[in-house]
Structure formats: C-alpha cells, structure tokens
Write an enzyme that holds these catalytic residues in place. Structure first.
Site, PDB file in Angstrom:
ATOM      1  N   GLY A 162     -63.936  49.957 -46.319  1.00 16.55           N
ATOM      2  CA  GLY A 162     -63.992  48.501 -46.234  1.00 16.55           C
ATOM      3  C   GLY A 162     -63.393  47.994 -44.941  1.00 16.55           C
ATOM      4  CE  LYS A 205     -53.517  39.298 -58.002  1.00 14.70           C
ATOM      5  NZ  LYS A 205     -53.433  38.030 -57.254  1.00 14.70           N
TER       6      LYS A 205
END
EC number: 1.1.1.3
Length: 424
Positions: free
Chosen positions: A5, A200
C-alpha cells in the site's frame, strides 16, 4: 522490508524512512531498506518520491521473496490483506500492520501464523493513530489488572459531536463540515455507525483482559440519532456527549463487557475536553491507577509514526534473534452481553401535564428495580417534559423500563435516551 500500500499512510511511511534513515539505522543497529512496494495500479502519481522499479502489482510475489524479512501492511480491509499477511508470516517474516478491521475479525489466524513462522506481529497503528496505547497495555501493564478502558477512538465522530456542542448545530451540518475538511469519508458509515470504534474496542479489550475478542462481540451504537436538542440538554446539565469505546471487567472478575455507544460524561472528566478530531483513552488499573493517553488518532503522518515505531521494534528483534510478545489469551474470560452491563441512564419523557404523572413514572422505574437519582419537570401543557437520571442498573432493566414507559398513556414519547458514564 516490503510495503503493501502506498496511499495516505504508506506514502508517509516511505517519507519518514527516507528523512530519518540515519536515525533509524542507529536505533535498530542496521539500515532499514525498502525492497518493494505493492500497489493496485502502476504509473499513478504518488505523494512521495520512490524509484519506479520498486513498485509492483504482484503483492503475493513480493511478500514471499527470500530477501524480504519484514512486511508492512497498510492497505486495509479483510482480503487480500489477510492472505498476504498470513503468507508473509508463514514464510518466517515479521509483519507490522495498521489493519484494525482484520485484527478484530480474525486476529487469531494472524497470531497462529506468526507462531508457526516464528515471526512478530505488531499493530500499534491499528488503534488511536500516533498515540502509544497498545504497547503500554500489552507490555507496561502486563503486571497489573486493568479494570476499565474508556476512550474516544474515532476522530470523525468526535469532531462531529464537538462541533454540535460548540456551535449548537445539527448532526447533518457537522458531518458536512467534517467531510469538507477531510475528517470524514464520502461514505462515513464506518465512523458514524460505530463500526470503526467497535473494531478498536475489540483489540483494546483483548489486550486488557488477556482474552480473544472479535468485533462481532462488541455492542455497537452510532451517533446518527443524536440531535442538537440532546446536545443542548446535556450541556445544560453540565455534561457533554461523546462516542465512547468502553471495556469493563465485571465485579467478580469472571467476565467483561465491550461496548461502543454515545454517552454523556461530566465536563469535569478528562475525556470531556478532547476536542475536534483528537483521540484519548482513559485506563484504570488496580495498581497503576488512572492513566490518560491523548493525541492525534488518525492521519497519514501520525499513523506512520506508529508504524515506524513498530518497524524499529521488529527489526531489533530480528537482529537479536528473538520475538516480541505473543497473543495473550490465558484468562479466556467471557464477554458478557449488553443486557448484563451495569450503567446509568438519562431519559427525557414528553408527558401529559396532569397530577399523578410523576408517581406513575416512578412506580414503573421501581417495578424494574431501577432507582431514580434526579428528576425535574420542564414546561407545561403540550410542552411538559420529565427529565430523569437513574442510579446504576443493568441495561436489561433500563431497556424494560423504557418499553414500559412507551406503553403508559401519560407518556406521549421518549424524547431522548442517553447512557451516562464517567462520574462514578
């Protein structure tokens, strides 16, 4: 090392590697060399200068090359990220990732691949961007018992709620402003519906309670139903509304709850002052007491900073022939359902303005073992409203109470319902 990426975060990782090459080599004990970058399309203009020959669209071939010993994954999503990370780990490489969604869905398979390949799996950048949070939970507090983690872990929603609080504006107006400034995506669903924060929260709970947690086990509510009236009412009472990720151990220590939802917190609480797109996490441990972690929770450079920190750690480990901490699931505690979670509630009821209303409402609360801490009546006639704050009770009891209130002929509507956190 190989990089998967080269977008907002990946390009910043490369920039920092170039700018700090000398310092990184000194800290690691050897140079950190970029051997290849996997991208979806070649020839696209990038925000960083890099030799064209380093780019490739064959990510699988890159992560399995013999000359690669560390792989950094910042492409996000579940696939092909999972397959690429597993392939890298199976080949004996170490992996640094910022992929919260993958870790929260299938972290177990990544850890297993790391064990089999004898490599490291580091992911500091997956939660709260630049804030050093996961390593303290995983390592610094390894000798303590974490009681609760209470945090703002999504910058987009915090920006929206902060603007609603400071300007009195609507959710729609605040969201549009966040999108204009680049704090919110064109499709903000993952943020405003709480999916990002839930992933998260799963990672935080797993580290805090040494148990395996997935995003599917996290109770999740977004902020799309929050109105300017809700925000103003909270303000009048000395509270502010935040989207919170909450991980809390039960009193008997046998289970814990993990949830993401909007809640009112007192303006005196440290999290109340977290403004705009910043993140902050409040940790309560038995011996260490209360700890606060605050900083930029997103963005290319802050996230890249966390990635570089992990890079240094795994590179040092490889030079020393060691591995960092493995997954800790020895406690294997159960995640209790939301209905068993003990919390407090603020509720505003549109009611008929006639004698006996308060008595009937109070009777219903008592029926479900929910005691009332404060109550006040506002307005008259068609504008009559009861504003109630409860003492702590199970969420199931509070939900049953709300259902009962909706069936009372004296209650025209439950105007708003909000949990209260941070003042106990």
């Amino acid at each position: 090392m190989a990089l998967l990426g080269c977008g907002v975060v990946g390009s910043q990782v490369i920039r920092l590697m170039h700018e700090q090459a000398g310092d990184l080599a000194a800290r690691i004990g050897a140079p950190l060399e970029l051997a290849g970058v996997a991208v979806r399309r070649l020839g696209r203009k990038r925000d960083v200068e890099i030799a064209p020959e380093l780019f490739t669209t064959d990510a699988e071939a890159l992560v399995t090359r013999d000359d690669i010993d560390i792989v950094v994954e910042v492409i996000g999503g579940i696939e092909p990220a999972r397959s690429l990370i597993v392939a890298a780990l199976a080949g004996g490489k170490s992996v640094v990732t910022a992929n919260k969604a993958l870790l929260a869905e299938d972290g177990a398979s990544l850890y297993e691949a790391a064990r089999r390949g004898n490599g490291d799996l580091y992911f500091e950048a997956s939660v709260a961007g630049a804030i050093p949070l996961l390593r303290p939970l995983r390592e610094s507090l390894a000798g303590d018992h974490v009681k609760r983690v209470l945090g703002i872990v999504n910058g987009t929603t915090n920006y929206i709620l902060d603007k609603m609080d400071t300007t009195g504006g609507s959710f729609t107006d605040a969201l549009e402003e966040a999108q204009t400034l680049g704090y919110a995506e064109a499709d903000p669903t993952a943020d405003i519906e709480g999916f990002d924060a839930a992933a998260k929260a799963a990672i935080l709970a797993g580290l805090a309670y040494h148990s395996r947690v997935t995003a599917a086990e996290v109770h999740r509510e977004g902020i799309t139903e929050i109105t300017a009236t809700d925000v103003a009412s909270a303000k009048d009472m000395g509270y502010v509304i935040k989207l919170l990720a909450i991980c809390a151990r039960s009193d008997d220590g046998r289970s814990f709850g993990v949830r993401v939802h909007p809640a009112m917190i007192p303006r005196s609480h440290p999290l109340a002052g977290v403004r705009e797109a910043y993140n902050a996490v409040f940790v309560e441990a038995e011996s260490a007491g209360q700890l606060m972690f605050y900083g930029k929770g997103a963005g290319g450079a802050p996230t890249a900073s966390a990635v570089l920190g992990d890079l240094v750690a795994v590179a040092r480990n490889r030079l020393a022939g060691t591995r960092g901490p493995d997954e800790s699931t020895y406690a294997d505690l159960a995640v209790h359902p939301m209905g068993e979670t003990v919390t407090r509630c603020h509720v505003a009821l549109d009611v008929a303005d006639k004698p006996g209303v308060l008595a009937r409402v109070a009777e219903l609360f008592a029926k479900h073992d929910v005691s009332i801490q404060t109550v006040r009546q506002e307005g008259h006639g068609d504008d009559a409203q009861l504003v109630i704050v409860t003492h702590r009770a199970t969420d199931a009891a509070l939900s049953a109470t709300m259902e009962g209130l909706r069936e009372l002929d004296i209650v025209r509507a439950v105007a708003s319902l909000m949990r209260v956190e941070g003042d106990d």
